[in-house]
Write an enzyme that holds these catalytic residues in place. Structure first.
Site, short mmCIF file in Angstrom:
data_model
loop_
_atom_site.label_atom_id
_atom_site.label_comp_id
_atom_site.label_asym_id
_atom_site.label_seq_id
_atom_site.Cartn_x
_atom_site.Cartn_y
_atom_site.Cartn_z
N TYR A 160 62.48 54.87 8.63
CA TYR A 160 63.88 55.06 8.80
C TYR A 160 64.20 54.64 10.58
O TYR A 160 65.46 55.18 10.75
CB TYR A 160 64.68 55.89 8.34
CG TYR A 160 64.40 56.17 6.88
CD1 TYR A 160 64.83 54.84 5.99
CD2 TYR A 160 63.57 57.07 6.10
CE1 TYR A 160 64.32 55.13 4.42
CE2 TYR A 160 63.47 57.16 4.83
CZ TYR A 160 63.70 56.20 4.07
OH TYR A 160 63.43 55.94 2.64
N CYS A 178 77.75 52.80 24.89
CA CYS A 178 79.05 53.18 25.50
C CYS A 178 79.71 53.91 24.01
O CYS A 178 80.92 53.56 23.95
CB CYS A 178 79.74 51.95 26.10
SG CYS A 178 79.03 51.27 27.27
N GLU A 179 79.20 54.92 23.69
CA GLU A 179 79.78 55.91 22.80
C GLU A 179 79.17 57.11 22.94
O GLU A 179 77.60 57.30 23.03
CB GLU A 179 80.05 55.49 21.36
CG GLU A 179 78.95 54.82 20.79
CD GLU A 179 79.21 54.14 19.50
OE1 GLU A 179 79.61 55.11 18.50
OE2 GLU A 179 79.25 53.15 19.28
N GLU A 239 57.63 56.81 -5.66
CA GLU A 239 58.07 55.85 -4.56
C GLU A 239 58.44 56.78 -3.41
O GLU A 239 59.34 56.60 -2.65
CB GLU A 239 59.57 55.53 -4.99
CG GLU A 239 59.51 54.63 -6.35
CD GLU A 239 60.88 54.55 -6.94
OE1 GLU A 239 61.91 55.09 -6.21
OE2 GLU A 239 60.92 53.86 -8.07
N GLY A 255 61.27 61.01 -1.80
CA GLY A 255 62.03 62.02 -1.33
C GLY A 255 61.34 63.31 -0.74
O GLY A 255 62.09 64.08 -0.30
N ARG A 265 59.15 58.21 3.29
CA ARG A 265 59.21 58.90 4.61
C ARG A 265 57.86 59.76 4.82
O ARG A 265 57.22 59.84 5.97
CB ARG A 265 60.26 59.88 4.63
CG ARG A 265 60.52 60.70 5.78
CD ARG A 265 61.60 61.76 5.80
NE ARG A 265 62.83 61.54 5.04
CZ ARG A 265 63.82 61.11 5.72
NH1 ARG A 265 64.04 61.10 6.83
NH2 ARG A 265 65.11 60.64 4.56
N1 LLP Z 1 63.13 55.63 -4.23
C1 LLP Z 1 64.47 55.40 -4.00
C2 LLP Z 1 65.10 54.93 -5.25
C3 LLP Z 1 65.18 55.68 -3.00
O1 LLP Z 1 66.62 55.51 -2.85
C4 LLP Z 1 64.58 56.23 -1.65
C5 LLP Z 1 65.23 56.53 -0.44
C6 LLP Z 1 63.15 56.43 -1.71
C7 LLP Z 1 62.63 55.96 -3.02
C8 LLP Z 1 62.46 56.82 -0.67
O2 LLP Z 1 62.72 58.22 -0.46
P1 LLP Z 1 61.86 58.80 0.86
O3 LLP Z 1 60.42 59.04 0.13
O4 LLP Z 1 61.77 57.99 2.08
O5 LLP Z 1 62.60 60.31 1.00
N2 LLP Z 1 68.05 56.50 6.02
C9 LLP Z 1 67.66 57.87 5.59
C10 LLP Z 1 66.95 57.80 4.32
C11 LLP Z 1 67.63 57.06 3.20
C12 LLP Z 1 66.76 57.31 2.02
C13 LLP Z 1 67.24 56.24 1.05
N3 LLP Z 1 66.59 56.29 -0.26
C14 LLP Z 1 67.27 58.77 6.62
O6 LLP Z 1 66.74 58.18 7.74
O7 LLP Z 1 67.00 59.76 6.57
#
Ligand code: LLP
Length: 433
Positions: A373, A344-345, A273, A239, A276
């Site tokens: 992502y 087309c949106e 985990e 996160g 991003r």
């Molecule tokens: N662990 C779990 C349980 C998660 O659900 C997620 C992300 C991560 C780790 C990794 O999070 P990160 O470090 O990448 O923030 N599609 C969205 C982001 C969705 C994140 C979902 N879960 C976007 O483009 O911003």
């Protein structure tokens, strides 16, 4: 910091001219940098030095097996959310012993596959999942090492679609139920409760909610130990945010310091985990300008990339900086344009009234911060190809995902037999008259 910089007036990915890749693979395409992936992984890992920890890269952020193999070589494990992601991680050389399986709706088939592969840990998110896993593990004659994901009811202060740690969100076991679910799990056959997991959301730009959630988790670990549970792992999720625009997220070092402070002396292995943070700024999306359309109120820069290639602006109103591949001159006039795709949106809009230097039809532009992502969320909407992905390494590059052409997409589709067979009205008739 990333490795997409101008040199002699042109954008380079490490030591490769972005325009050369465009000539070779056509636009649009994703381009990733090995040096940036390596740097981000290393900086994150080093921020946790001195703790017993393992980094599990969140495959959902970028599942390309070239990217995963790069991270595997650095020692990364994988955080997966489906059997499909498990296949990707293993294919990229991440052993099952370094895989954590997260997710709110793992099917029986997926749990079986994970146990058969021997994944390191399964993060359980509900009581029904716990019971299903216990039955499956017992029937296979194996023990499932589990962490239980708890929902700390802490507001991550991020976009509502990517907040996961509030009690109204579907994730984790409600805080009030946590102790009783741990007690229940401890009695089940085929289950070894090794830890507590938490993940409160994505693109966090402040340490305060992290600190609040982690402090609650630490308290819970102590309570659980008091109740006789042998808690050996704390999985602190992902996160950590990245700068897309003007955000100023905490550095991995600041995050690491906060973790060490909150978890000091806890005597657990720490799991992380991040997704991003590792790959977001390690990728760009390169596109060509198809037309520059000057309207009455607005001008539109119409690109060959669209929301099917990069859905984040349409889905989360996300900001991606767009830069011309040919470096603008310092005194160049800047004018506001809407940067749009051909779909087309009206949602197929990457940016509204963005100040851009003049670019002409045929020019190349790059979306920054597109490594997380981006490709993973793409689709073939509007009959469009899935675009190539390229991984640069110094002066070398490789196509790590080929363009998936519409012909290949159509290959899996069929005209049903009842339409393929001649219709009654088409039966040959006796010539009349
Ligand atoms: N662990 C779990 C349980 C998660 O659900 C997620 C992300 C991560 C780790 C990794 O999070 P990160 O470090 O990448 O923030 N599609 C969205 C982001 C969705 C994140 C979902 N879960 C976007 O483009 O911003």
């Amino acid at each position: 910091m990333d490795h997409f910089n101008y040199r002699n007036g042109e954008l380079y990915a490490e030591d490769v001219r972005v325009a050369d890749i465009a000539d070779a693979v056509g636009t649009p395409f994703y381009c990733y940098s090995t040096a940036t992936l390596t740097r981000h992984y290393t900086v994150f890992d080093e921020a946790l030095a001195g703790t017993d920890h393992q980094v599990y890269f969140a495959v959902k952020a970028n599942g390309n097996i070239g990217v995963l193999a790069t991270l595997a070589q650095l020692g990364a494990g994988a955080d997966i959310v489906s059997a499909g992601e498990m296949q990707r991680a293993i294919a990229a050389g991440i052993p099952a012993s370094k895989i954590v399986f997260s997710g709110v709706g793992k099917t029986a088939g997926e749990l079986k596959a994970a146990l058969a592969a021997g994944v390191h840990q399964i993060n359980v998110e509900s009581q029904p999942e716990l019971h299903s896993l216990s039955e499956i593990a017992a029937s296979m004659g194996v023990t499932a090492p589990i962490a239980i994901r708890v929902n700390p009811d802490v507001d991550a202060k991020t976009h509502k679609k990517i907040t996961t740690g509030l009690s109204e969100n579907k994730f984790g076991i409600a805080w009030e139920q946590a102790e009783s679910v741990f007690a229940e799990a401890a009695k089940l056959p085929g289950i070894d409760v090794v830890g507590v997991a938490v993940h409160i959301g994505s693109q966090l730009t402040d340490l305060t909610p992290y600190r609040a959630a982690y402090t609650k988790v630490r308290g819970l670990v102590e309570t659980l130990r008091g109740q006789g549970h042998d808690i050996r792992v704390v999985d602190l999720g992902g996160g950590l945010g990245i700068p897309y625009d003007a955000e100023n997220p905490p550095s991995p070092a600041e995050y690491g310091r906060m973790v060490k402070e909150v978890m000091d002396g806890i005597g657990c292995k720490l799991a992380f985990e991040p997704g991003r943070m590792i790959c977001g700024n390690a990728g760009i999306l390169v596109s060509s300008v198809v037309y520059l359309k000057k309207g009455v109120d607005r001008s539109f820069l119409i690109l060959d990339a669209a929301m099917n290639d990069l859905i984040r602006p349409a889905m989360y109103d996300a900001h991606h900086t767009v830069i011309p591949v040919n470096e603008p001159h310092p005194g160049d006039n800047m004018a506001p344009v809407d940067i749009v795709g051909p779909i087309c949106e009206s949602g197929d809009t990457f940016a509204r009234e963005r100040l851009m230097p003049a670019v002409e039809a045929g020019a190349l532009v790059a979306f920054r911060s597109a490594g997380a992502y981006g490709a993973v969320m793409s689709s073939t909407y509007n009959g469009r190809d899935l675009i190539p992905e390229v991984l640069v390494n110094g002066a070398d590059y490789a196509v790590v995902a080929e363009r998936l052409r519409i012909e290949s997409v159509m290959d899996r589709e069929r005209v049903p037999e009842w339409l393929a067979a001649p219709l009654p009205g088409d039966m040959p008739r006796e010539a009349s008259g």
